[in-house]
Design a protein around this motif. Structure first.
Motif, PDB file in Angstrom:
ATOM      1  N   SER B 272       0.848  -1.190   0.000  1.00 58.63           N
ATOM      2  CA  SER B 272       0.000   0.000   0.000  1.00 58.63           C
ATOM      3  C   SER B 272       0.885   1.243   0.000  1.00 58.63           C
ATOM      4  CB  SER B 272      -0.879  -0.007   1.253  1.00 58.63           C
ATOM      5  OG  SER B 272      -1.348   1.296   1.532  1.00 58.63           O
ATOM      6  N   SER B 273       0.424   2.282  -0.719  1.00 57.64           N
ATOM      7  CA  SER B 273       1.238   3.500  -0.840  1.00 57.64           C
ATOM      8  C   SER B 273       1.358   4.229   0.502  1.00 57.64           C
ATOM      9  CB  SER B 273       0.648   4.432  -1.895  1.00 57.64           C
ATOM     10  OG  SER B 273      -0.669   4.792  -1.542  1.00 57.64           O
ATOM     11  N   ARG B 274       0.608   3.765   1.524  1.00 62.38           N
ATOM     12  CA  ARG B 274       0.765   4.409   2.837  1.00 62.38           C
ATOM     13  C   ARG B 274       2.141   4.132   3.439  1.00 62.38           C
ATOM     14  NH1 ARG B 274      -4.092   2.561   5.909  1.00 62.38           N
ATOM     15  NH2 ARG B 274      -4.747   2.091   3.780  1.00 62.38           N
ATOM     16  N   TYR B 275       2.778   3.041   3.019  1.00 62.09           N
ATOM     17  CA  TYR B 275       4.101   2.701   3.577  1.00 62.09           C
ATOM     18  C   TYR B 275       5.193   3.392   2.778  1.00 62.09           C
ATOM     19  CZ  TYR B 275       1.286  -0.818   5.852  1.00 62.09           C
ATOM     20  OH  TYR B 275       0.303  -1.443   6.577  1.00 62.09           O
ATOM     21  N   GLN B 276       6.103   4.034   3.491  1.00 64.52           N
ATOM     22  CA  GLN B 276       7.184   4.763   2.839  1.00 64.52           C
ATOM     23  C   GLN B 276       8.514   4.251   3.370  1.00 64.52           C
ATOM     24  OE1 GLN B 276       6.565   7.334   0.554  1.00 64.52           O
ATOM     25  NE2 GLN B 276       4.354   6.989   0.696  1.00 64.52           N
ATOM     26  N   SER B 277       9.571   4.553   2.610  1.00 57.34           N
ATOM     27  CA  SER B 277      10.904   4.102   3.024  1.00 57.34           C
ATOM     28  C   SER B 277      11.699   5.209   3.696  1.00 57.34           C
ATOM     29  CB  SER B 277      11.700   3.621   1.812  1.00 57.34           C
ATOM     30  OG  SER B 277      10.974   2.673   1.100  1.00 57.34           O
ATOM     31  N   GLY B 278      11.365   6.441   3.427  1.00 60.82           N
ATOM     32  CA  GLY B 278      12.166   7.558   3.930  1.00 60.82           C
ATOM     33  C   GLY B 278      11.754   7.960   5.331  1.00 60.82           C
ATOM     34  N   PRO B 279      12.396   8.990   5.856  1.00 58.75           N
ATOM     35  CA  PRO B 279      11.970   9.527   7.148  1.00 58.75           C
ATOM     36  C   PRO B 279      10.656  10.283   6.948  1.00 58.75           C
ATOM     37  CG  PRO B 279      13.759  10.861   6.209  1.00 58.75           C
ATOM     38  CD  PRO B 279      13.478   9.759   5.229  1.00 58.75           C
ATOM     39  N   GLY B 280       9.963  10.578   8.007  1.00 56.00           N
ATOM     40  CA  GLY B 280       8.705  11.310   7.880  1.00 56.00           C
ATOM     41  C   GLY B 280       7.613  10.607   8.642  1.00 56.00           C
ATOM     42  N   GLY B 281       6.409  11.164   8.573  1.00 59.74           N
ATOM     43  CA  GLY B 281       5.310  10.683   9.386  1.00 59.74           C
ATOM     44  C   GLY B 281       4.693   9.376   8.919  1.00 59.74           C
ATOM     45  N   ALA B 282       4.905   9.006   7.645  1.00 57.80           N
ATOM     46  CA  ALA B 282       4.228   7.824   7.106  1.00 57.80           C
ATOM     47  C   ALA B 282       4.764   6.556   7.770  1.00 57.80           C
ATOM     48  CB  ALA B 282       4.441   7.752   5.602  1.00 57.80           C
ATOM     49  N   PRO B 283       3.898   5.527   7.902  1.00 56.37           N
ATOM     50  CA  PRO B 283       4.381   4.255   8.459  1.00 56.37           C
ATOM     51  C   PRO B 283       5.521   3.717   7.600  1.00 56.37           C
ATOM     52  CG  PRO B 283       2.032   4.099   7.843  1.00 56.37           C
ATOM     53  CD  PRO B 283       2.475   5.472   7.514  1.00 56.37           C
ATOM     54  N   HIS B 284       6.544   3.202   8.233  1.00 60.60           N
ATOM     55  CA  HIS B 284       7.720   2.740   7.498  1.00 60.60           C
ATOM     56  C   HIS B 284       7.488   1.339   6.941  1.00 60.60           C
ATOM     57  CE1 HIS B 284      11.876   1.864   6.444  1.00 60.60           C
ATOM     58  NE2 HIS B 284      12.093   3.167   6.516  1.00 60.60           N
ATOM     59  N   ILE B 285       7.995   1.132   5.736  1.00 65.84           N
ATOM     60  CA  ILE B 285       7.847  -0.145   5.047  1.00 65.84           C
ATOM     61  C   ILE B 285       8.402  -1.303   5.880  1.00 65.84           C
ATOM     62  CG2 ILE B 285      10.056   0.122   3.786  1.00 65.84           C
ATOM     63  CD1 ILE B 285       6.962  -1.017   1.951  1.00 65.84           C
ATOM     64  N   ASN B 286       9.372  -1.001   6.729  1.00 61.25           N
ATOM     65  CA  ASN B 286       9.976  -2.067   7.537  1.00 61.25           C
ATOM     66  C   ASN B 286       9.003  -2.683   8.534  1.00 61.25           C
ATOM     67  OD1 ASN B 286      12.320  -1.808   6.166  1.00 61.25           O
ATOM     68  ND2 ASN B 286      13.394  -0.621   7.742  1.00 61.25           N
ATOM     69  N   GLN B 287       7.893  -1.990   8.791  1.00 64.07           N
ATOM     70  CA  GLN B 287       6.865  -2.592   9.638  1.00 64.07           C
ATOM     71  C   GLN B 287       6.380  -3.904   9.053  1.00 64.07           C
ATOM     72  OE1 GLN B 287       3.623   0.058  10.420  1.00 64.07           O
ATOM     73  NE2 GLN B 287       4.913   1.652  11.332  1.00 64.07           N
ATOM     74  N   LEU B 288       6.308  -3.942   7.724  1.00 65.39           N
ATOM     75  CA  LEU B 288       5.851  -5.162   7.052  1.00 65.39           C
ATOM     76  C   LEU B 288       6.865  -6.288   7.237  1.00 65.39           C
ATOM     77  CD1 LEU B 288       4.595  -3.275   3.925  1.00 65.39           C
ATOM     78  CD2 LEU B 288       3.111  -4.709   5.315  1.00 65.39           C
ATOM     79  N   ALA B 289       8.145  -5.937   7.122  1.00 68.53           N
ATOM     80  CA  ALA B 289       9.201  -6.940   7.317  1.00 68.53           C
ATOM     81  C   ALA B 289       9.192  -7.442   8.752  1.00 68.53           C
ATOM     82  CB  ALA B 289      10.559  -6.335   6.970  1.00 68.53           C
ATOM     83  N   ALA B 290       9.098  -6.512   9.695  1.00 70.99           N
ATOM     84  CA  ALA B 290       9.124  -6.891  11.110  1.00 70.99           C
ATOM     85  C   ALA B 290       7.977  -7.841  11.423  1.00 70.99           C
ATOM     86  CB  ALA B 290       9.033  -5.628  11.976  1.00 70.99           C
ATOM     87  N   GLU B 291       6.793  -7.509  10.890  1.00 68.02           N
ATOM     88  CA  GLU B 291       5.633  -8.370  11.132  1.00 68.02           C
ATOM     89  C   GLU B 291       5.834  -9.756  10.537  1.00 68.02           C
ATOM     90  OE1 GLU B 291       1.576  -6.787  10.892  1.00 68.02           O
ATOM     91  OE2 GLU B 291       1.181  -8.290   9.352  1.00 68.02           O
ATOM     92  N   ALA B 292       6.338  -9.800   9.297  1.00 70.47           N
ATOM     93  CA  ALA B 292       6.535 -11.096   8.640  1.00 70.47           C
ATOM     94  C   ALA B 292       7.562 -11.940   9.388  1.00 70.47           C
ATOM     95  CB  ALA B 292       6.960 -10.886   7.189  1.00 70.47           C
ATOM     96  N   LEU B 293       8.608 -11.294   9.870  1.00 65.74           N
ATOM     97  CA  LEU B 293       9.687 -12.036  10.544  1.00 65.74           C
ATOM     98  C   LEU B 293       9.229 -12.671  11.856  1.00 65.74           C
ATOM     99  CD1 LEU B 293      12.742  -9.691   9.873  1.00 65.74           C
ATOM    100  CD2 LEU B 293      12.422 -12.034   9.028  1.00 65.74           C
ATOM    101  N   ARG B 294       8.166 -12.145  12.419  1.00 69.02           N
ATOM    102  CA  ARG B 294       7.651 -12.749  13.646  1.00 69.02           C
ATOM    103  C   ARG B 294       7.005 -14.107  13.379  1.00 69.02           C
ATOM    104  NH1 ARG B 294       6.388  -7.371  15.041  1.00 69.02           N
ATOM    105  NH2 ARG B 294       4.220  -7.528  14.371  1.00 69.02           N
ATOM    106  N   HIS B 295       6.680 -14.367  12.085  1.00 70.61           N
ATOM    107  CA  HIS B 295       5.939 -15.599  11.788  1.00 70.61           C
ATOM    108  C   HIS B 295       6.637 -16.493  10.785  1.00 70.61           C
ATOM    109  CE1 HIS B 295       2.539 -13.827  13.917  1.00 70.61           C
ATOM    110  NE2 HIS B 295       2.829 -12.712  13.282  1.00 70.61           N
TER     111      HIS B 295
END
Lengths: 325, 325
Positions: B272-295
């Motif tokens: 989703s375009s809500r996830y961004q890679s840079g600094p700033g207020g948007a949720p960071h794309i790494n949230q997706l990686a972190a979530e996946a790595l838990r499972h």
């Protein structure tokens, strides 16, 4: 009156130039208008300061893909952003069909109405509070149009001498007259705005042409126009080598016409991808400028993607992108 | 077996990510195969080392615009480049209609034949000398498929022990046998390639899935597959907030499935375009990686535009883009 090139390449994109699209705004980014919409126009907008949410109307010059294939993506992205404002799509009937069938065949729907307006209608005329728009038939492989944008609702100046002469006291009625509204005074007198105001300058007029192998078709429209944006796909020698089939103009052809028509400002665009800006074996884009300058003594510009221009109230055209020579 | 992401964003492009497309090649850039073709895919190709001239087939997962709107531009640009090789377009019938009507409504024609192949056919199967391709029905708002690419024609190794044992002298017949061809000797003996060669490794198998809210539909295909490319549009909490309508997967869902299926390599994409890679207020794309790595305890990758991967003969998956952590 400002415009920004979102694409300046003919037929196919290059790394430096996208296919055709132009953003036009009366002043500032809202509302704004789009002329042509090649594939990737929505991508270019991500790097410009125009938002699809403030887009009022799209004008399509002709049905070819390098001027239209960006429409479905731009329209559906506006929908995903939640646009509700109606949008006018001024285009040939086949482009309306393209959009409609594409939406159908991709399970897409729009969150806002699109008003389809036939650009090829004999009595075509469009206007809002900012622009009156007419068009001119050009010569290309398919029906193609130039759009003529004339500024509307110019600011009026009060003729204070006449107001004083007629004993009209300063007050709210002056404000109304300045806004172009007629006023009835308490004593029953009707004051016509036109009698007590004047418009101290000429309405700016810009022509944005589509693909065309005969610039002289714009002769009538050019009288009273202050800038022409026209394709110059090739230099004259390449144009002769390629032959007549593509039905495009050479830089020389457009320059000769603009000189004859005494157009003060000419912006060339829609360059064949054979022309490049960098070093290397490809013919340099400046060949087109050099050729045009041999035949045109007005202000000449070569469009580049993301270059912005302002047609000032004094009718000079200024490129706002500082590194454009 | 190499692949390059040409787009990794869901629905709309962002400045860093285009909408979906993936280039796949058996080895090196010719021939190659395209899976999905969002708007701007031909622009992305200008920055990758794949040319539309060497493209053999396009596989479309489903009819949505962010997976298909780049088709008309890519096909017509190949035509302008003078392509004559036939091209297979494996897609739902509605996408065939989209392409056909778009070409008609834009006065376009192609210099090469397009073979339309129905991806939704019950007995779908496609193959050439490099890949055997099947597909799997997924769960999305419209019919959608995952494509399973299995390497074909693996290199054979001669069983010299057996050749010697049977008194077959080294010579041209050895070469023929190694190429998988049966040979008849001068003395009339028929030698079967399968008897005198062996394939010393497993055929690599890759699944490229389209939009899907139920990864378990890939359970059967995953047995014997070495890498899965699957959408992970949201994190689990956003997925629950957005509700079931979009019919996409969360990173958690895909990760849980990949763990259960014991898939050794998982590449998440279509964010989703809500996830961004840079600094700033948007949720960071790494949230997706972190979530996946838990499972998921296999090799996990998050796709980025222009990242290239190689599925090695030893079945490891390697990101070839050096700055990818």
């Amino acid at each position: 009156m400002e415009f920004t090139f979102l694409g300046t390449s003919a037929g196919t994109p290059t790394r430096a130039r996208n296919v055709t699209a132009l953003a036009l705004a009366p002043s500032g980014p809202r509302p704004w208008y789009l002329v042509d919409c090649g594939e990737g126009t929505q991508h270019q907008l991500l790097r410009a300061h125009y938002s699809v949410m403030q887009l009022r109307a799209i004008f399509i010059t002709h049905i070819h893909g390098d001027h239209t294939f960006g429409l479905p993506g731009l329209l559906t992205s506006a929908s995903m952003l939640g646009r509700t404002e109606p949008l006018d799509l001024i285009a040939p009937v086949q482009t309306h069909r393209f959009v409609t069938s594409t939406l159908e065949n991709s399970d897409s729907s729009l969150s806002y109405p699109v008003n389809f307006i036939d650009s090829e209608a004999a009595d075509f005329r469009w206007q809002d509070e900012h622009f009156a728009v007419t068009n001119v038939a050009l010569s290309h492989r398919v029906p193609c149009r130039a759009y003529v944008f004339t500024e509307q609702n110019l600011e009026r100046q009060l003729r204070q001498d006449r107001l004083t002469e007629d004993g009209i006291e300063p007050g709210p009625s002056w404000g109304e007259l300045q806004k172009g509204r007629d006023v009835t005074l308490a004593d029953g007198r009707l004051l016509r705005s036109d009698d007590y105001t004047e418009i101290p300058r000429v309405a700016r007029r810009l022509i944005v042409a589509g693909d065309n192998d005969d610039p002289t078709l714009l002769a009538e429209a050019s009288a009273g126009s202050h800038a022409l944006i026209h394709e110059a796909t090739y230099t004259q020698d390449v144009s002769e080598r390629v032959g007549p089939w593509p039905q495009h103009s050479s830089a020389e052809q457009v320059a000769r016409f603009a000189q004859q028509a005494q157009l003060p400002n000419l912006v060339l665009t829609h360059f064949s991808s054979r022309y490049q800006s960098g070093p290397g074996g490809a013919p340099h884009i400046n060949q087109l400028a050099a050729e045009a300058l041999r035949h045109y003594r007005g202000e000449l510009f070569l469009a580049r993607d993301f270059d912005s221009y302002r047609l000032e109230k004094d009718l000079t055209l200024r490129c706002l992108t500082t590194d454009n020579p």
